[in-house]
Design an enzyme around this catalytic site. Sequence first.
Site, short mmCIF file in Angstrom:
data_model
loop_
_atom_site.label_atom_id
_atom_site.label_comp_id
_atom_site.label_asym_id
_atom_site.label_seq_id
_atom_site.Cartn_x
_atom_site.Cartn_y
_atom_site.Cartn_z
N SER A 210 0.76 -1.55 0.15
CA SER A 210 -0.28 0.36 0.01
C SER A 210 0.66 1.28 -0.09
O SER A 210 0.67 2.08 0.96
CB SER A 210 -0.99 0.06 1.54
OG SER A 210 -1.90 -0.92 1.32
N ARG A 225 7.24 6.09 -4.06
CA ARG A 225 8.30 7.06 -3.09
C ARG A 225 7.96 6.40 -1.43
O ARG A 225 6.34 6.29 -1.73
CB ARG A 225 7.41 8.39 -3.31
CG ARG A 225 5.82 8.59 -2.50
CD ARG A 225 6.06 9.68 -2.64
NE ARG A 225 5.98 10.86 -4.22
CZ ARG A 225 4.63 11.20 -4.85
NH1 ARG A 225 3.66 10.82 -4.13
NH2 ARG A 225 5.19 11.85 -5.97
N ASP A 263 -3.51 -1.20 -1.92
CA ASP A 263 -4.63 -1.97 -0.73
C ASP A 263 -6.54 -0.73 -1.47
O ASP A 263 -7.76 -1.75 -1.32
CB ASP A 263 -4.78 -1.18 1.04
CG ASP A 263 -4.54 -0.38 0.99
OD1 ASP A 263 -3.82 0.76 -0.14
OD2 ASP A 263 -4.04 0.62 2.49
C1 BGC Z 1 0.02 5.29 -0.16
C2 BGC Z 1 -0.77 4.81 -1.04
C3 BGC Z 1 -2.30 3.98 0.13
C4 BGC Z 1 -3.17 4.23 1.35
C5 BGC Z 1 -4.15 3.75 2.58
C6 BGC Z 1 -0.85 6.14 1.42
O1 BGC Z 1 -0.07 6.59 2.16
O2 BGC Z 1 0.64 6.07 -0.71
O3 BGC Z 1 -1.01 4.09 -1.43
O4 BGC Z 1 -3.20 3.43 -0.58
O5 BGC Z 1 -1.80 5.47 1.91
O6 BGC Z 1 -2.96 2.80 3.30
#
Ligand code: BGC
Length: 530
Positions: A210, A225, A263
């Site tokens: 995620s 990142r 996610d």
């Molecule tokens: C991430 C996402 C993720 C979200 C929720 C963010 O910091 O960049 O990829 O879906 O958090 O978990």
Amino acid sequence: MPASRRGSGSITLPSGQTLAIHTRTQDEEGLPHATKRTMADHLRKFESLFTLTPQRMRMITEAFSETLELGLKKPGQVVPMIPTYVFGWPTGEEVGDFLALDLGGTNLRVCLVSLKGNGQFEITQTKYRLTEEQKQEDGENLFDFCAECLKTFILTNMDSIVEQGADEEGVKEDGATVAAATAQAAAGESEGGGALIKPGQELALGFTFSYPCAQERIDHGELIRWTKGFGAPNTEGRDVAEMFRKALSKHDLPIKLTALINDTTGTLIASHYVNPRTKIAVIFGTGCNAAYMEHVSEIDKIAHLGIDPKADMAINCEWGAFDSFEHEHLPRTPYDIIVDQTSNKPEEQAFEKLISGRYLGEILRLVICELIDEGVLFLGQNTYKLDEPYCFDTAFLSLMESDPTDELLMVIGIFTHFFALETTLAERQFFRALARLIGRRAARLSACGIAAIVQKMGYLDEGCSVGADGSLYNKYPGFADRVHEGLIDIFGEKGKNIVTHHAEDGSGVGSAIIAAMTKMRKDAGIYPNV
Ligand code: BGC
């Protein structure tokens, strides 16, 4: 007791300047406190700082919508609008057994998911807590840890995963391999009925990672990142699916990484699996983000792939990055700017830093610290415990907001237990009101993001369901209601057509459904290369 940067009384510097200081001493009684009137005055200032008018929300929504469009057109945009190679909605009839590995902001979870068809499933899972050190260690160590947890899970659930009576040739000497454990199981208790794979076969794994990853195929993802406080070196810019495969290859595990997913994408698919009105998925947890289903014809930046323009593909927006670097659209307070500048990723994830659970407690702590320094709060007490960044958990805001007592006993408890501080009723009311302002702003900004997708996709008139998950959405009192109020402020009465609901488990069930969809697509020879 550690020395505090605060003391009691005043000192005159050699320059002639006088500084007020305040420290609690053991024999002090009848501690002076700010009066209710003063706190109410202060509150007014914070109300105007943290309140978003409907007009401002509509402006943010507009800018947000344009940003989403841009991300679909050109690669490498701040909000990257990542094509996920998840094609269309599940039918609900996907069946089979799949593994799901979920590397979230707080835990690592391993799941075994049995999709039964008809929107039904069973899930067995184990969670492993991630330490702060693991989030900062070399990326290869992090993926080694993921592979080891997966192995532990497989060994623990061996009887139901691998068919017994493994070929003896597969048994290795060290006794720690899956094949060996299979042989042990064969000699032992279980009947082995219902095993999922035969020796020599592999179980498909959906890896929910995620963090923003640029994908060229569904089983590939270059980390753009780290977010949510992760900083593991040697990972950004690399294909995390490949890194994980390498870690996996150190163990003798009958597993194939079939899909790397976000996610939000998992949540979108899992929520639609059980509620086909779901068109958008959002996560409001340690981080925040959204995914939705887009027409391939609209994703200009992948036109060269020759995918049927009439197909649909899920887009992982990575909207937490909205307004990063330029800071043109979001109303940041001085506290938000400190949160940003003292984070491990200054200037990045500007939207997420105003919304997600990782930051809300810190925003409140910074306001409190400023008022302590101004001599407004906790006069005569030693406040050193509040000096620690991130010591004020966002869960405290939830607890304060839901305190049902007139005396605000929960707020008393938080400050005495965690920070050794006494509070007056006026201070407690102030803290609660402040939590409300910060929590409400987060929900209203979240509504702007949802509204931007609704507007872009033209879902307002027919309405749609938004599958939502994450600790903030699930546990913060009134968060969902405030999002709904926000949608009405943006769209008027029609905003009622957009309804959020608690999503299905995207990182487990969603990941498994996507693994199943991918397998079916590839078996049928549809876009086999992506
Ligand atoms: C991430 C996402 C993720 C979200 C929720 C963010 O910091 O960049 O990829 O879906 O958090 O978990």
